[in-house]
Design a protein around this motif. Structure first.
Motif, PDB file in Angstrom:
ATOM      1  N   VAL A   8      31.656  26.570  43.512  1.00 39.64           N
ATOM      2  CA  VAL A   8      32.281  27.257  44.686  1.00 39.64           C
ATOM      3  C   VAL A   8      31.425  27.176  46.394  1.00 39.64           C
ATOM      4  O   VAL A   8      32.145  27.106  46.879  1.00 39.64           O
ATOM      5  CB  VAL A   8      32.804  28.746  43.748  1.00 39.64           C
ATOM      6  CG1 VAL A   8      33.393  29.607  45.708  1.00 39.64           C
ATOM      7  CG2 VAL A   8      33.851  28.617  42.815  1.00 39.64           C
ATOM      8  N   LEU A   9      30.326  27.680  45.853  1.00 45.45           N
ATOM      9  CA  LEU A   9      29.089  27.515  47.208  1.00 45.45           C
ATOM     10  C   LEU A   9      29.253  26.381  47.689  1.00 45.45           C
ATOM     11  O   LEU A   9      29.616  26.760  49.026  1.00 45.45           O
ATOM     12  CB  LEU A   9      27.883  28.106  46.727  1.00 45.45           C
ATOM     13  CG  LEU A   9      26.575  27.736  47.652  1.00 45.45           C
ATOM     14  CD1 LEU A   9      27.463  29.087  48.760  1.00 45.45           C
ATOM     15  CD2 LEU A   9      25.703  27.975  47.517  1.00 45.45           C
ATOM     16  N   HIS A  10      29.290  25.062  47.087  1.00 45.20           N
ATOM     17  CA  HIS A  10      29.855  23.654  47.658  1.00 45.20           C
ATOM     18  C   HIS A  10      30.951  23.293  48.012  1.00 45.20           C
ATOM     19  O   HIS A  10      31.557  22.619  49.119  1.00 45.20           O
ATOM     20  CB  HIS A  10      28.797  22.766  46.269  1.00 45.20           C
ATOM     21  CG  HIS A  10      27.184  22.893  46.219  1.00 45.20           C
ATOM     22  ND1 HIS A  10      26.941  22.568  44.988  1.00 45.20           N
ATOM     23  CD2 HIS A  10      26.611  23.870  47.020  1.00 45.20           C
ATOM     24  CE1 HIS A  10      25.365  23.046  45.177  1.00 45.20           C
ATOM     25  NE2 HIS A  10      24.753  23.591  46.718  1.00 45.20           N
ATOM     26  N   GLY A  11      32.060  24.140  48.023  1.00 45.38           N
ATOM     27  CA  GLY A  11      33.034  23.345  48.408  1.00 45.38           C
ATOM     28  C   GLY A  11      33.702  22.901  48.093  1.00 45.38           C
ATOM     29  O   GLY A  11      35.141  22.245  48.304  1.00 45.38           O
ATOM     30  N   GLU A  12      32.811  22.173  46.422  1.00 49.39           N
ATOM     31  CA  GLU A  12      34.009  21.533  45.605  1.00 49.39           C
ATOM     32  C   GLU A  12      35.248  21.815  44.906  1.00 49.39           C
ATOM     33  O   GLU A  12      36.247  21.254  44.795  1.00 49.39           O
ATOM     34  CB  GLU A  12      33.129  20.737  44.622  1.00 49.39           C
ATOM     35  CG  GLU A  12      31.401  20.843  44.658  1.00 49.39           C
ATOM     36  CD  GLU A  12      30.621  20.719  43.433  1.00 49.39           C
ATOM     37  OE1 GLU A  12      30.893  20.781  41.884  1.00 49.39           O
ATOM     38  OE2 GLU A  12      29.268  20.154  44.056  1.00 49.39           O
ATOM     39  N   ILE A  13      35.322  22.897  44.689  1.00 49.42           N
ATOM     40  CA  ILE A  13      36.269  23.503  44.399  1.00 49.42           C
ATOM     41  C   ILE A  13      36.688  25.008  45.747  1.00 49.42           C
ATOM     42  O   ILE A  13      35.829  25.527  45.777  1.00 49.42           O
ATOM     43  CB  ILE A  13      36.583  24.239  42.697  1.00 49.42           C
ATOM     44  CG1 ILE A  13      36.045  25.350  42.746  1.00 49.42           C
ATOM     45  CG2 ILE A  13      37.242  23.089  41.836  1.00 49.42           C
ATOM     46  CD1 ILE A  13      36.412  26.358  41.651  1.00 49.42           C
ATOM     47  N   VAL A  14      38.174  24.696  45.550  1.00 47.36           N
ATOM     48  CA  VAL A  14      38.579  26.159  46.117  1.00 47.36           C
ATOM     49  C   VAL A  14      38.931  27.424  45.913  1.00 47.36           C
ATOM     50  O   VAL A  14      39.303  27.602  44.389  1.00 47.36           O
ATOM     51  CB  VAL A  14      40.236  26.028  47.194  1.00 47.36           C
ATOM     52  CG1 VAL A  14      40.429  27.292  47.857  1.00 47.36           C
ATOM     53  CG2 VAL A  14      39.777  24.528  47.985  1.00 47.36           C
ATOM     54  N   ALA A  18      39.760  34.452  45.030  1.00 46.24           N
ATOM     55  CA  ALA A  18      39.577  35.752  45.429  1.00 46.24           C
ATOM     56  C   ALA A  18      40.841  35.536  46.489  1.00 46.24           C
ATOM     57  O   ALA A  18      40.878  36.562  46.917  1.00 46.24           O
ATOM     58  CB  ALA A  18      38.192  35.140  46.726  1.00 46.24           C
ATOM     59  N   VAL A  19      41.395  34.484  47.394  1.00 46.82           N
ATOM     60  CA  VAL A  19      42.615  34.556  47.691  1.00 46.82           C
ATOM     61  C   VAL A  19      43.055  36.007  47.760  1.00 46.82           C
ATOM     62  O   VAL A  19      44.078  37.139  47.301  1.00 46.82           O
ATOM     63  CB  VAL A  19      43.376  33.255  47.484  1.00 46.82           C
ATOM     64  CG1 VAL A  19      44.318  33.574  48.649  1.00 46.82           C
ATOM     65  CG2 VAL A  19      42.119  33.309  49.012  1.00 46.82           C
ATOM     66  N   TRP A  20      43.498  35.561  45.530  1.00 51.67           N
ATOM     67  CA  TRP A  20      44.240  36.258  44.893  1.00 51.67           C
ATOM     68  C   TRP A  20      44.182  37.822  44.840  1.00 51.67           C
ATOM     69  O   TRP A  20      44.719  38.801  44.668  1.00 51.67           O
ATOM     70  CB  TRP A  20      44.371  35.469  43.225  1.00 51.67           C
ATOM     71  CG  TRP A  20      45.678  36.164  42.608  1.00 51.67           C
ATOM     72  CD1 TRP A  20      47.326  36.469  42.631  1.00 51.67           C
ATOM     73  CD2 TRP A  20      45.284  37.397  41.542  1.00 51.67           C
ATOM     74  NE1 TRP A  20      47.370  37.254  42.171  1.00 51.67           N
ATOM     75  CE2 TRP A  20      46.503  37.503  40.808  1.00 51.67           C
ATOM     76  CE3 TRP A  20      43.555  37.999  41.273  1.00 51.67           C
ATOM     77  CZ2 TRP A  20      46.206  39.052  39.892  1.00 51.67           C
ATOM     78  CZ3 TRP A  20      44.139  39.142  40.456  1.00 51.67           C
ATOM     79  CH2 TRP A  20      45.667  39.296  39.362  1.00 51.67           C
ATOM     80  N   LEU A  21      42.723  38.060  44.604  1.00 51.84           N
ATOM     81  CA  LEU A  21      42.323  39.183  44.110  1.00 51.84           C
ATOM     82  C   LEU A  21      42.623  40.291  45.424  1.00 51.84           C
ATOM     83  O   LEU A  21      42.692  41.195  45.816  1.00 51.84           O
ATOM     84  CB  LEU A  21      40.862  39.280  43.909  1.00 51.84           C
ATOM     85  CG  LEU A  21      39.831  40.424  43.460  1.00 51.84           C
ATOM     86  CD1 LEU A  21      40.699  41.185  41.967  1.00 51.84           C
ATOM     87  CD2 LEU A  21      38.689  40.389  43.688  1.00 51.84           C
ATOM     88  N   ALA A  22      42.141  39.373  46.902  1.00 51.99           N
ATOM     89  CA  ALA A  22      42.504  40.346  48.147  1.00 51.99           C
ATOM     90  C   ALA A  22      43.619  40.823  48.104  1.00 51.99           C
ATOM     91  O   ALA A  22      43.666  41.995  48.632  1.00 51.99           O
ATOM     92  CB  ALA A  22      42.379  38.971  49.436  1.00 51.99           C
TER      93      ALA A  22
END
Length: 391
Positions: A8-14, A18-22
Motif C-alpha cells: 500500500v505504502l509503495h503504491g503497488e495496490i490502491v 480506505a475509500v470504502w471506510l471513509a
C-alpha cells in the motif's frame, strides 16, 4: 485510519478499503479526520499507534494480521500497549473449524493469527482466518482489521460499527450535497462561486479529477434547509457545466433520461475507440448498436460528417465521434429525429500530449451533447480544450 503494508505504502495496490471506510463512516455520521499509511516496519507501527492514540478517539487499523513473517500488526499493538501477545483459544477453535470444513490441514504458520494482545477484545472474522481485535490505548478505541476487502468490510459492518454506536452515541447525521461539472477547471469553477455566503458550520469543497470537477457542500443534517438554499445559488452559477447531481454517475444519469423519454442511442466511434460505448453500457444506457472504426485517419472532418449524414429512426438518437483529423481536429455529430447538430473542433496542444485523457474528454463531451438535448438545453461544446473551428 492507519493502513499498513509495503504494497500500500509503495503504491503497488490502491487502498480501496480506505475509500470504502471513509464513505461508510461518513454516511453513518462518523466523519474521518485523519488517514495515514505505514509500511511493514515494526518500530514504525508501534510509534504510529502510540502517537495517533493520543489524539484520536477512534483509530481503525487495517492490514498486517496475516500468517507471514511480514505481518507485524498484532505484535506492534501489544508492544504499543506494553502487554504480551496471548493465543485466543476461541479463535483458534474457529480457525481449526475453518480448515476442517474445507478438508484442509491448518499449517503451523496460521497459529499466529490467533495471537492478540492480552488486554484486547477478539473480533471474529466471518470471511477468513485473521481475527480482528479491539484495544484501548490512551483513551482511544483502536480496532484492528484484516486487509482483504471482503473480510474488512464484513468486520466493519458487523463488529466495528455496532461498538462505535455503543461507545459513542450516534452523532448528528451529516449531509453532503454533490454535483459534478465539466468544461472548466477547478480554479475557474471556484471563481464562479467565490462570493457566495456559505452558512456557518458548512463547508464548500472541490474535487478535481480531470476532466471533471466535483462540488460538495457539507454540514450537519440540521443545517440542511440553509444548505439547500445555498445549493440553489451554486447550481445557478454553474448550470452550463453541470453533468449530474449526487453519486450515481453521468452514464447512469443519461440512462435515466433516455428511459424517461423512451429513446435509444446508436453510436459511431473513431478516436474514442469504444470507450463511449463501454461507458454508456456500464451505466445501463439503452443502446441500439455501435460501430467502432478506430482512429483511421480521415482527411477532412466535413467529409466525415457528410458520410454519416443519417436521419435516425423514431425514438433513436445517433451520436458520433470522428477519428483524429490532421493530428489536431475532431468532429462530433448528434442526430435527433428532428435536428442534426455537428461540431468541428480544434484540440489544444496541452490536451494532445495526453491521448488517454483526450479520449476521456471526447467521450464526456459527446455525452454532454446528448444530456443537453434530453434536458431541453442548448446543445454545444463546452470543454475549454476544444475550440470550435471557424468556417
Amino acid at each position: 485510519m492507519l493502513s499498513t503494508g509495503d504494497e500500500v505504502l509503495h503504491g503497488e495496490i490502491v487502498d480501496t478499503n480506505a475509500v470504502w471506510l471513509a464513505n461508510t463512516f461518513y454516511e453513518a455520521g462518523y466523519a474521518m479526520t485523519f488517514r495515514t499509511t505505514s509500511g511493514d516496519c515494526l518500530p514504525t507501527l508501534v510509534e504510529t499507534l502510540q502517537q495517533r492514540s493520543r489524539v484520536a478517539d477512534v483509530l481503525i487499523v487495517n492490514g498486517g494480521l496475516g500468517p507471514t513473517s511480514d505481518d507485524f500488526t498484532a505484535q506492534a499493538a501489544a508492544q504499543a500497549a506494553g502487554v504480551d501477545l496471548v493465543r485466543n483459544v476461541e479463535w483458534l477453535s474457529e480457525m481449526q473449524a475453518f480448515f476442517d470444513r474445507r478438508g484442509r490441514e491448518m499449517a503451523a504458520i496460521n497459529l499466529k493469527q490467533a495471537d492478540i494482545p492480552d488486554t484486547a477484545e477478539m473480533l471474529p472474522n466471518g470471511n477468513g482466518t485473521a481475527c480482528g481485535f479491539r484495544l484501548e490505548l490512551n483513551d482511544c478505541q483502536i480496532f484492528f482489521t484484516p486487509g482483504p476487502p471482503a473480510e474488512f468490510k464484513l468486520m466493519i459492518t458487523e463488529q466495528v460499527l455496532p461498538r462505535l454506536i455503543q461507545y459513542f452515541p450516534m452523532p448528528e447525521k451529516l449531509a453532503c450535497l454533490r454535483l459534478t461539472t465539466f468544461g472548466r477547471g477547478e480554479s475557474a469553477i471556484a471563481a464562479l462561486l467565490a462570493d457566495i455566503n456559505i452558512p456557518a458550520g458548512v463547508t464548500l469543497g472541490y474535487r478535481a479529477a480531470a476532466p471533471i470537477v466535483e462540488i460538495k457542500l457539507s454540514g450537519n443534517q440540521t443545517q440542511l434547509a440553509a444548505m439547500q438554499a445555498c445549493w440553489k445559488i451554486i447550481k445557478g452559477r454553474v448550470k452550463d457545466f453541470v453533468l449530474f447531481e449526487g453519486k450515481a454517475g453521468f452514464a447512469a444519469e443519461i440512462a435515466t433520461l433516455l428511459s424517461q423519454r423512451h429513446y435509444r442511442l446508436q453510436l459511431h466511434e473513431g478516436f474514442s475507440a469504444g470507450l463511449l460505448n463501454w461507458t454508456l453500457a456500464n451505466g445501463n444506457a439503452a443502446l441500439c448498436g455501435a460501430e467502432i472504426t478506430g482512429n483511421n485517419e480521415t482527411w477532412d472532418v466535413e467529409n466525415w460528417m457528410r458520410s454519416l449524414a443519417v436521419k435516425p429512426a423514431d425514438q433513436t438518437l445517433f451520436l458520433a465521434i470522428s477519428p483524429l483529423v490532421k493530428g489536431q481536429e475532431v468532429g462530433f455529430i448528434l442526430a435527433t429525429p428532428h435536428q442534426t447538430y455537428t461540431f468541428h473542433a480544434v484540440i489544444s496542444d496541452a490536451l494532445l500530449t495526453a491521448p488517454q485523457r483526450l479520449q476521456e474528454v471526447l467521450v464526456v463531451q459527446a455525452m454532454y451533447l446528448v444530456h443537453r438535448w434530453l434536458t431541453g438545453q442548448p446543445v454545444t461544446l463546452i470543454y475549454q480544450g476544444l475550440a470550435l473551428k471557424s468556417d
